[in-house]
Design a protein around this motif. Structure first.
Motif, PDB file in Angstrom:
ATOM      1  N   TYR A   6      14.784  41.103   7.038  1.00  0.00           N
ATOM      2  CA  TYR A   6      15.067  40.614   5.731  1.00  0.00           C
ATOM      3  C   TYR A   6      16.554  39.918   5.791  1.00  0.00           C
ATOM      4  O   TYR A   6      17.311  40.415   6.435  1.00  0.00           O
ATOM      5  CB  TYR A   6      15.256  41.799   4.898  1.00  0.00           C
ATOM      6  CG  TYR A   6      15.129  41.481   3.154  1.00  0.00           C
ATOM      7  CD1 TYR A   6      13.714  41.476   2.701  1.00  0.00           C
ATOM      8  CD2 TYR A   6      16.214  41.053   2.502  1.00  0.00           C
ATOM      9  CE1 TYR A   6      13.545  41.163   1.482  1.00  0.00           C
ATOM     10  CE2 TYR A   6      15.850  41.052   1.347  1.00  0.00           C
ATOM     11  CZ  TYR A   6      14.665  40.863   0.722  1.00  0.00           C
ATOM     12  OH  TYR A   6      14.485  40.636  -0.738  1.00  0.00           O
ATOM     13  N   THR A   8      20.246  38.909   4.458  1.00  0.00           N
ATOM     14  CA  THR A   8      21.253  39.512   3.755  1.00  0.00           C
ATOM     15  C   THR A   8      21.607  38.648   2.458  1.00  0.00           C
ATOM     16  O   THR A   8      22.319  39.260   1.421  1.00  0.00           O
ATOM     17  CB  THR A   8      22.592  39.707   4.425  1.00  0.00           C
ATOM     18  OG1 THR A   8      22.738  38.503   5.047  1.00  0.00           O
ATOM     19  CG2 THR A   8      22.240  40.720   5.532  1.00  0.00           C
ATOM     20  N   GLY A  10      19.933  37.925   0.276  1.00  0.00           N
ATOM     21  CA  GLY A  10      19.120  38.617  -0.808  1.00  0.00           C
ATOM     22  C   GLY A  10      19.519  40.020  -1.172  1.00  0.00           C
ATOM     23  O   GLY A  10      19.043  40.494  -1.776  1.00  0.00           O
ATOM     24  N   PHE A  11      20.689  40.514  -0.419  1.00  0.00           N
ATOM     25  CA  PHE A  11      21.258  41.452  -0.812  1.00  0.00           C
ATOM     26  C   PHE A  11      23.016  41.018  -0.948  1.00  0.00           C
ATOM     27  O   PHE A  11      24.091  41.719  -0.619  1.00  0.00           O
ATOM     28  CB  PHE A  11      21.514  42.389   0.450  1.00  0.00           C
ATOM     29  CG  PHE A  11      20.286  43.269   0.459  1.00  0.00           C
ATOM     30  CD1 PHE A  11      20.297  44.713   0.234  1.00  0.00           C
ATOM     31  CD2 PHE A  11      19.006  42.835   0.916  1.00  0.00           C
ATOM     32  CE1 PHE A  11      19.269  45.573   0.260  1.00  0.00           C
ATOM     33  CE2 PHE A  11      17.761  43.619   0.787  1.00  0.00           C
ATOM     34  CZ  PHE A  11      17.962  45.121   0.578  1.00  0.00           C
ATOM     35  N   HIS A  14      25.365  44.049  -2.298  1.00  0.00           N
ATOM     36  CA  HIS A  14      25.571  45.059  -1.475  1.00  0.00           C
ATOM     37  C   HIS A  14      26.530  44.902  -0.745  1.00  0.00           C
ATOM     38  O   HIS A  14      26.920  43.699   0.018  1.00  0.00           O
ATOM     39  CB  HIS A  14      24.231  45.542  -0.836  1.00  0.00           C
ATOM     40  CG  HIS A  14      23.129  46.080  -1.576  1.00  0.00           C
ATOM     41  ND1 HIS A  14      22.788  45.481  -2.790  1.00  0.00           N
ATOM     42  CD2 HIS A  14      22.731  47.468  -1.496  1.00  0.00           C
ATOM     43  CE1 HIS A  14      21.610  46.098  -3.092  1.00  0.00           C
ATOM     44  NE2 HIS A  14      21.535  47.402  -2.510  1.00  0.00           N
ATOM     45  N   ALA A  19      23.776  47.226   2.978  1.00  0.00           N
ATOM     46  CA  ALA A  19      22.563  46.289   3.017  1.00  0.00           C
ATOM     47  C   ALA A  19      21.889  46.762   4.404  1.00  0.00           C
ATOM     48  O   ALA A  19      20.241  46.823   4.173  1.00  0.00           O
ATOM     49  CB  ALA A  19      22.821  44.714   2.931  1.00  0.00           C
ATOM     50  N   GLU A 222       8.485  35.564  -4.585  1.00  0.00           N
ATOM     51  CA  GLU A 222       8.129  36.621  -3.831  1.00  0.00           C
ATOM     52  C   GLU A 222       6.441  36.355  -3.654  1.00  0.00           C
ATOM     53  O   GLU A 222       5.907  35.585  -4.032  1.00  0.00           O
ATOM     54  CB  GLU A 222       7.989  37.889  -4.908  1.00  0.00           C
ATOM     55  CG  GLU A 222       9.530  38.665  -5.076  1.00  0.00           C
ATOM     56  CD  GLU A 222       9.354  39.941  -5.785  1.00  0.00           C
ATOM     57  OE1 GLU A 222       8.476  40.860  -5.055  1.00  0.00           O
ATOM     58  OE2 GLU A 222       9.905  40.168  -6.973  1.00  0.00           O
ATOM     59  N   HIS A 253      17.094  37.021  -5.448  1.00  0.00           N
ATOM     60  CA  HIS A 253      16.601  38.109  -5.759  1.00  0.00           C
ATOM     61  C   HIS A 253      17.506  39.581  -5.607  1.00  0.00           C
ATOM     62  O   HIS A 253      17.093  40.552  -5.449  1.00  0.00           O
ATOM     63  CB  HIS A 253      15.077  38.536  -5.099  1.00  0.00           C
ATOM     64  CG  HIS A 253      14.135  37.804  -5.606  1.00  0.00           C
ATOM     65  ND1 HIS A 253      14.150  36.158  -5.257  1.00  0.00           N
ATOM     66  CD2 HIS A 253      13.058  37.830  -6.291  1.00  0.00           C
ATOM     67  CE1 HIS A 253      13.159  35.430  -5.730  1.00  0.00           C
ATOM     68  NE2 HIS A 253      12.209  36.494  -6.248  1.00  0.00           N
ATOM     69  N   SER A 254      18.735  39.175  -5.504  1.00  0.00           N
ATOM     70  CA  SER A 254      19.690  40.264  -4.993  1.00  0.00           C
ATOM     71  C   SER A 254      19.825  41.082  -6.297  1.00  0.00           C
ATOM     72  O   SER A 254      20.079  42.572  -5.886  1.00  0.00           O
ATOM     73  CB  SER A 254      21.032  39.658  -4.798  1.00  0.00           C
ATOM     74  OG  SER A 254      21.009  39.045  -3.717  1.00  0.00           O
ATOM     75  N   HIS A 255      19.593  41.031  -7.536  1.00  0.00           N
ATOM     76  CA  HIS A 255      19.545  41.735  -8.398  1.00  0.00           C
ATOM     77  C   HIS A 255      18.681  42.934  -8.311  1.00  0.00           C
ATOM     78  O   HIS A 255      18.868  44.103  -8.992  1.00  0.00           O
ATOM     79  CB  HIS A 255      19.385  41.168  -9.906  1.00  0.00           C
ATOM     80  CG  HIS A 255      18.053  40.861  -9.848  1.00  0.00           C
ATOM     81  ND1 HIS A 255      17.397  39.265  -9.281  1.00  0.00           N
ATOM     82  CD2 HIS A 255      16.912  41.192 -10.692  1.00  0.00           C
ATOM     83  CE1 HIS A 255      16.315  39.185  -9.620  1.00  0.00           C
ATOM     84  NE2 HIS A 255      15.864  40.030 -10.319  1.00  0.00           N
ATOM     85  N   ALA A 257      17.460  44.067  -5.088  1.00  0.00           N
ATOM     86  CA  ALA A 257      17.010  43.802  -3.520  1.00  0.00           C
ATOM     87  C   ALA A 257      16.498  44.783  -3.085  1.00  0.00           C
ATOM     88  O   ALA A 257      15.383  44.535  -2.258  1.00  0.00           O
ATOM     89  CB  ALA A 257      18.461  43.579  -2.672  1.00  0.00           C
ATOM     90  N   ALA A 261      12.774  44.118  -1.617  1.00  0.00           N
ATOM     91  CA  ALA A 261      12.547  44.085  -0.040  1.00  0.00           C
ATOM     92  C   ALA A 261      11.498  45.089   0.243  1.00  0.00           C
ATOM     93  O   ALA A 261      10.775  44.876   1.228  1.00  0.00           O
ATOM     94  CB  ALA A 261      13.911  44.604   0.700  1.00  0.00           C
TER      95      ALA A 261
END
Length: 288
Positions: A6, A8, A10-11, A14, A19, A222, A253-255, A257, A261
């Protein structure tokens, strides 16, 4: 068995250690680590110690790693992704990529990934190409044994697999320059079916990013929200003998995550199971 990772990017909300803990806890076996101001900034003080700590954490969690270099505003707070290898001030990008290679070496990264950038309007195409070739050559000089994965990116100077082949030929087909393939980009930008794209470049793959996408629209979606049928894609990766990371690439899509994931890994595992079934039964395992 495919090694899913995955990204990071997308994190982004964090801390990096958090993360990594979440990604490993969900069952991923790797991480695509985007060097950024909040995630192992290569320009902040104490880099060697910070890299060593991340390397220790990756080993403790059993995570493989590739290094990504697509941070949006790390090099310039006002210009997204700038400067690139095509800009007048491209030396800053070369320096960043060389730093990324050094970080990758210390982390034991499987690859360091980068792209060309968008051609500035005032730069003629032939000059942009010359700058790209020169910049790649300078990064290759630094790479040593760290594989480089060049990524064709929609909207950039090199946006297709054919463009990557042309760049590789121009550089003399160096062993150190492989391909980063984004599965979504294949659906968005390539004329051939996605599984055919994978099979065609199998020998050159050093890094794979995976996400859903629609034809002609560069938007990372997604799984299940785009047009890609994933079991044949995963079968193609297995058939070509790829053993590197296949990392989910959902940078917007971090909001959400952790939830995204978790959903992503469940989808990919279902698709992988479906990919092992006899041909003609792909539709039972996910994808659209």
């Amino acid at each position: 068995m495919i090694r899913f990772g995955y990204g990071t990017n997308g994190f982004a909300n964090h801390r990096l250690p958090d993360a990594l803990d979440v990604i490993a806890g969900l069952g991923y076996t790797g991480v695509a680590l985007t060097l950024d101001h909040h995630h192992l900034d290569p320009y902040a003080d104490g880099l060697a110690l910070r890299v060593a700590k991340v390397a220790d954490r990756l080993r403790a969690l059993g995570l493989g790693v590739v290094v990504e270099t697509g941070a949006r505003y790390l090099l310039d707070p006002r210009r997204k992704h700038a400067p690139t290898l095509l800009d007048d001030d491209r030396g800053k990008r070369v320096d960043f990529l060389r730093r990324a290679v050094a970080v990758g070496a210390d982390l034991g990264a499987e690859a360091v990934s980068f792209w060309s950038g968008v051609r500035p309007a005032h730069v003629p195409p032939d000059l942009a190409w010359k700058r790209l070739v020169d910049g790649c050559a300078r990064v290759l000089e630094q790479a040593g044994g760290v594989p480089l994965g060049f990524e064709p990116e929609p909207g950039m100077l090199v946006d297709t697999i054919a463009g990557w082949h042309a760049l590789r030929r121009e550089l003399g087909a160096p062993d150190g320059l492989g391909l980063t393939l984004d599965i979504g980009h294949c659906r968005c930008n390539e004329p051939d079916p996605v599984p055919d794209c994978v099979r065609a470049v199998g020998p050159y793959l050093v890094n794979v990013q995976i996400d859903d996408m629609r034809r002609g629209t560069h938007e990372h979606l997604e799984f299940g929200e785009g047009e890609i049928d994933f079991p044949p894609v995963l079968r193609a990766l297995a058939d070509c003998g790829y053993r590197g990371l296949v990392a989910v690439e959902l940078p917007r899509h971090s909001h959400a995550a952790p939830d995204v994931a978790a959903r992503s890994l469940a989808f990919l595992r279902d698709a992988e199971r479906a990919s092992a079934r006899p041909a003609g039964r792909e539709s039972e395992g996910g994808g659209t």
